[in-house]
Motif scaffolding. Sequence first.
Motif, mmCIF file in Angstrom:
data_model
loop_
_atom_site.group_PDB
_atom_site.id
_atom_site.type_symbol
_atom_site.label_atom_id
_atom_site.label_comp_id
_atom_site.label_asym_id
_atom_site.label_seq_id
_atom_site.Cartn_x
_atom_site.Cartn_y
_atom_site.Cartn_z
ATOM 1 N N GLY A 155 7.956 14.457 -10.102
ATOM 2 C CA GLY A 155 6.992 13.359 -10.145
ATOM 3 C C GLY A 155 7.581 12.103 -10.740
ATOM 4 O O GLY A 155 7.328 10.991 -10.248
ATOM 5 N N LEU A 156 8.363 12.249 -11.821
ATOM 6 C CA LEU A 156 9.018 11.086 -12.428
ATOM 7 C C LEU A 156 9.983 10.419 -11.450
ATOM 8 O O LEU A 156 10.047 9.188 -11.362
ATOM 9 N N VAL A 157 10.722 11.232 -10.702
ATOM 10 C CA VAL A 157 11.657 10.684 -9.710
ATOM 11 C C VAL A 157 10.895 9.938 -8.622
ATOM 12 O O VAL A 157 11.290 8.841 -8.196
ATOM 13 N N VAL A 158 9.781 10.519 -8.159
ATOM 14 C CA VAL A 158 8.990 9.876 -7.112
ATOM 15 C C VAL A 158 8.406 8.551 -7.614
ATOM 16 O O VAL A 158 8.367 7.561 -6.878
ATOM 17 N N ILE A 159 7.961 8.519 -8.872
ATOM 18 C CA ILE A 159 7.450 7.267 -9.444
ATOM 19 C C ILE A 159 8.553 6.212 -9.477
ATOM 20 O O ILE A 159 8.326 5.037 -9.146
ATOM 21 N N ALA A 160 9.763 6.620 -9.875
ATOM 22 C CA ALA A 160 10.889 5.689 -9.897
ATOM 23 C C ALA A 160 11.179 5.157 -8.492
ATOM 24 O O ALA A 160 11.420 3.950 -8.307
ATOM 25 N N LEU A 161 11.125 6.044 -7.497
ATOM 26 C CA LEU A 161 11.337 5.605 -6.112
ATOM 27 C C LEU A 161 10.225 4.653 -5.668
ATOM 28 O O LEU A 161 10.481 3.671 -4.960
ATOM 29 N N GLY A 162 8.992 4.934 -6.103
ATOM 30 C CA GLY A 162 7.878 4.065 -5.751
ATOM 31 C C GLY A 162 8.024 2.682 -6.354
ATOM 32 O O GLY A 162 7.720 1.676 -5.707
ATOM 33 N N LEU A 163 8.493 2.622 -7.607
ATOM 34 C CA LEU A 163 8.711 1.316 -8.242
ATOM 35 C C LEU A 163 9.828 0.552 -7.533
ATOM 36 O O LEU A 163 9.721 -0.678 -7.341
ATOM 37 N N ALA A 164 10.892 1.271 -7.147
ATOM 38 C CA ALA A 164 11.965 0.623 -6.389
ATOM 39 C C ALA A 164 11.447 0.146 -5.034
ATOM 40 O O ALA A 164 11.833 -0.929 -4.539
ATOM 41 N N PHE A 165 10.555 0.939 -4.444
ATOM 42 C CA PHE A 165 9.954 0.565 -3.174
ATOM 43 C C PHE A 165 9.138 -0.722 -3.319
ATOM 44 O O PHE A 165 9.192 -1.607 -2.459
ATOM 45 N N LYS A 166 8.391 -0.843 -4.425
ATOM 46 C CA LYS A 166 7.599 -2.053 -4.653
ATOM 47 C C LYS A 166 8.494 -3.278 -4.822
ATOM 48 O O LYS A 166 8.159 -4.378 -4.356
ATOM 49 N N VAL A 167 9.651 -3.091 -5.482
ATOM 50 C CA VAL A 167 10.601 -4.195 -5.607
ATOM 51 C C VAL A 167 11.098 -4.618 -4.233
ATOM 52 O O VAL A 167 11.216 -5.820 -3.926
ATOM 53 N N GLY A 168 11.371 -3.635 -3.370
ATOM 54 C CA GLY A 168 11.799 -3.932 -2.004
ATOM 55 C C GLY A 168 10.740 -4.702 -1.238
ATOM 56 O O GLY A 168 11.054 -5.627 -0.469
ATOM 57 N N VAL A 169 9.478 -4.345 -1.443
ATOM 58 C CA VAL A 169 8.376 -5.047 -0.785
ATOM 59 C C VAL A 169 8.323 -6.501 -1.259
ATOM 60 O O VAL A 169 8.163 -7.427 -0.454
ATOM 61 N N GLN A 170 8.473 -6.709 -2.569
ATOM 62 C CA GLN A 170 8.439 -8.073 -3.110
ATOM 63 C C GLN A 170 9.587 -8.918 -2.565
ATOM 64 O O GLN A 170 9.399 -10.097 -2.210
ATOM 65 N N ILE A 171 10.797 -8.327 -2.503
ATOM 66 C CA ILE A 171 11.951 -9.052 -1.960
ATOM 67 C C ILE A 171 11.716 -9.402 -0.500
ATOM 68 O O ILE A 171 12.022 -10.519 -0.042
ATOM 69 N N LYS A 172 11.150 -8.459 0.263
ATOM 70 C CA LYS A 172 10.859 -8.702 1.674
ATOM 71 C C LYS A 172 9.864 -9.850 1.828
ATOM 72 O O LYS A 172 10.037 -10.731 2.683
ATOM 73 N N GLN A 173 8.818 -9.835 1.007
ATOM 74 C CA GLN A 173 7.812 -10.897 1.097
ATOM 75 C C GLN A 173 8.388 -12.255 0.709
ATOM 76 O O GLN A 173 8.078 -13.276 1.330
ATOM 77 N N GLU A 174 9.259 -12.271 -0.320
ATOM 78 C CA GLU A 174 9.890 -13.531 -0.741
ATOM 79 C C GLU A 174 10.815 -14.066 0.343
ATOM 80 O O GLU A 174 10.851 -15.285 0.609
ATOM 81 N N ASN A 175 11.562 -13.167 0.989
ATOM 82 C CA ASN A 175 12.452 -13.600 2.087
ATOM 83 C C ASN A 175 11.668 -14.148 3.255
ATOM 84 O O ASN A 175 12.055 -15.165 3.879
ATOM 85 N N LYS A 226 0.828 -1.207 0.000
ATOM 86 C CA LYS A 226 0.000 0.000 0.000
ATOM 87 C C LYS A 226 0.859 1.253 0.000
ATOM 88 O O LYS A 226 0.564 2.237 -0.688
ATOM 89 N N ASN A 227 1.940 1.224 0.776
ATOM 90 C CA ASN A 227 2.856 2.365 0.772
ATOM 91 C C ASN A 227 3.479 2.567 -0.603
ATOM 92 O O ASN A 227 3.666 3.701 -1.061
ATOM 93 N N GLY A 228 3.800 1.469 -1.266
ATOM 94 C CA GLY A 228 4.357 1.576 -2.616
ATOM 95 C C GLY A 228 3.364 2.213 -3.574
ATOM 96 O O GLY A 228 3.738 3.065 -4.394
ATOM 97 N N ARG A 229 2.094 1.811 -3.469
ATOM 98 C CA ARG A 229 1.072 2.409 -4.335
ATOM 99 C C ARG A 229 0.880 3.887 -4.032
ATOM 100 O O ARG A 229 0.650 4.691 -4.946
ATOM 101 N N ILE A 230 0.971 4.240 -2.761
ATOM 102 C CA ILE A 230 0.817 5.652 -2.382
ATOM 103 C C ILE A 230 1.940 6.491 -2.981
ATOM 104 O O ILE A 230 1.713 7.582 -3.531
ATOM 105 N N ILE A 231 3.172 5.998 -2.902
ATOM 106 C CA ILE A 231 4.309 6.745 -3.447
ATOM 107 C C ILE A 231 4.166 6.931 -4.951
ATOM 108 O O ILE A 231 4.378 8.028 -5.488
ATOM 109 N N ILE A 232 3.780 5.866 -5.653
ATOM 110 C CA ILE A 232 3.609 5.962 -7.110
ATOM 111 C C ILE A 232 2.467 6.917 -7.457
ATOM 112 O O ILE A 232 2.574 7.732 -8.382
ATOM 113 N N SER A 233 1.376 6.842 -6.709
ATOM 114 C CA SER A 233 0.241 7.733 -6.952
ATOM 115 C C SER A 233 0.637 9.187 -6.735
ATOM 116 O O SER A 233 0.220 10.081 -7.499
#
Length: 215
Positions: A191-211, A135-142
Motif C-alpha cells: 500500500g505504501l508503494v502504491v501511494i508513492a506511485l500515486g503521488l508520482a502519478f499526480k506529479v506527472g499529471v501536473q507536469i502534463k497540464q503545465e506543458n 482522477k486516476n491519480g486519486r484512484i491510485i492513492i486511494s
Amino acid sequence: MKLSESRLIRNLDRFATAALIFYVIFILVKVFSTSAPALSKSVKGYDMYGVQVRVSDKSDPKASLEDWFRNKVVVRKTNIGTVEVRFKTYSQLFSFPAIIFQIAQYLHWICIGLLALGTKYFFASLRRDNVFTAKNGRIIISMGFLLMLLPLLGWLAQELFLNCIATLNLNDSGYLLSNGRKFFDSTTLVGLVVIALGLAFKVGVQIKQENEAFV
C-alpha cells in the motif's frame, strides 16, 4: 499505438471486470445465504481463516526459558486453522458482540470490493486513452490506503469474531482460539508503494497540464 488498441490493456480490463463480477456474487452469497449446513439448524454461519488454535489440555513440556537461550534452532509450534461459528438463534445473531463482528467483517469485504472497483475503473480509463488524469491519480492513492487498511480490518474482524465466540459462550470445540492475524503485514508495505506511485502519478499529471498550458 494507443493504449485502447493494446491487447494487454483490453485483457487486463476484462480480468478486472471478471474479478468485480465474482466479488458481487461472493457478497450476494454471503449476505443472502445462511453459510451453514441445513442439518446444523443454524440461522447464519461465518468462517474465519488464519485463527491460531491449540488443544486446551496440552502443553509443551520442553518449552523453557533455558532452552530458549541455549538452543541453536528455536521452534515455536503454531496451529493455524479455519474456525466456523454457527448462530443457532436470531437472538445470538443480533446480539451486540455478533453485530459489531459482522460490521467489521463486512467492512473488510467492502474494502476488497473497492479495490476491485478501483482496478476496474483504472483499466477502463486506459482503454479510453485517459491516462494522466487527476482522477486516476486519486484512484491510485486511494487504492494504496485501502491496501494499508486491509490487514488492519482483517485483524479487527478476527478479534471481534473471537470476542463474539467468547462472550456468547459458543466455543464447544475443545480448542483455545487466539487471533492469528496481524494489523501490519506485506500488504501494508505494498500500500505504501502504491501511494508513492500515486503521488508520482499526480506529479506527472501536473507536469502534463503545465506543458499543455504552455503550448
